[in-house]
Design a protein around this motif. Structure first.
Motif: not given
Length: 127
Positions: A53-57, A31-38
C-alpha cells in the motif's frame, strides 16, 4: 522472465490480490508489483498490505482494495475502464520503478547496510 514481462505488457492492468491471514501477506513486497510498475501497468492491490500500500500510494500507480471483497475488486476494475486513467497510473508506476523504487538505489542501500554490519560491533553491547 523476458517472456513473462512481454505477456504482462499485453495486459490492461495487474492484480496483486493476496489475502489477509498470513503475516507475510501484510508485510510482503512481491516482485509482481514491481514487474507491473516496470511495464507501465496500473495495479489493484490489497489495502491491508502495509508495504504494498505504501508503494502504491507513494508511486500513485493504482488502486487499493479489500481483496476479500469481490465487489471491491470488481469496482476497482470498473474504475480503471478509462484508458486515459489506466495510462496515467501506469505511467506513474513506470516512472517510480525507474526512480525511487529502482533496484539500483535499493541495491546501494543494501550494500551499505551489509558493509556496516560487516564492520562488527560498535560500542557497549555491540550497538
Amino acid at each position: 522472465q523476458d517472456a513473462a514481462l512481454e505477456r504482462l505488457r499485453a495486459c490492461d492492468l495487474a492484480l496483486v490480490l493476496f489475502q489477509r491471514g498470513e503475516e507475510n501477506h501484510r508485510l510482503a513486497l512481491p516482485h509482481k508489483l514491481f514487474d507491473a510498475m516496470a511495464t507501465g501497468l496500473p495495479v489493484i492491490a490489497p489495502a491491508f498490505a502495509e508495504e504494498v500500500a505504501t508503494v502504491v500510494r507513494t508511486a500513485g500507480c493504482g488502486l487499493l482494495v479489500e481483496t476479500g471483497d469481490a465487489g471491491a475488486i470488481a469496482g476497482a476494475i470498473a474504475a480503471l475502464a478509462d484508458p486515459a486513467r489506466r495510462a496515467a497510473l501506469g505511467q506513474a508506476g513506470w516512472a517510480a520503478a525507474r526512480g525511487p523504487f529502482a533496484w539500483e538505489g535499493e541495491a546501494a542501500r543494501l550494500l551499505a547496510l551489509y558493509r556496516d554490519l560487516g564492520a562488527g560491533p560498535r560500542g557497549p553491547g555491540g550497538l
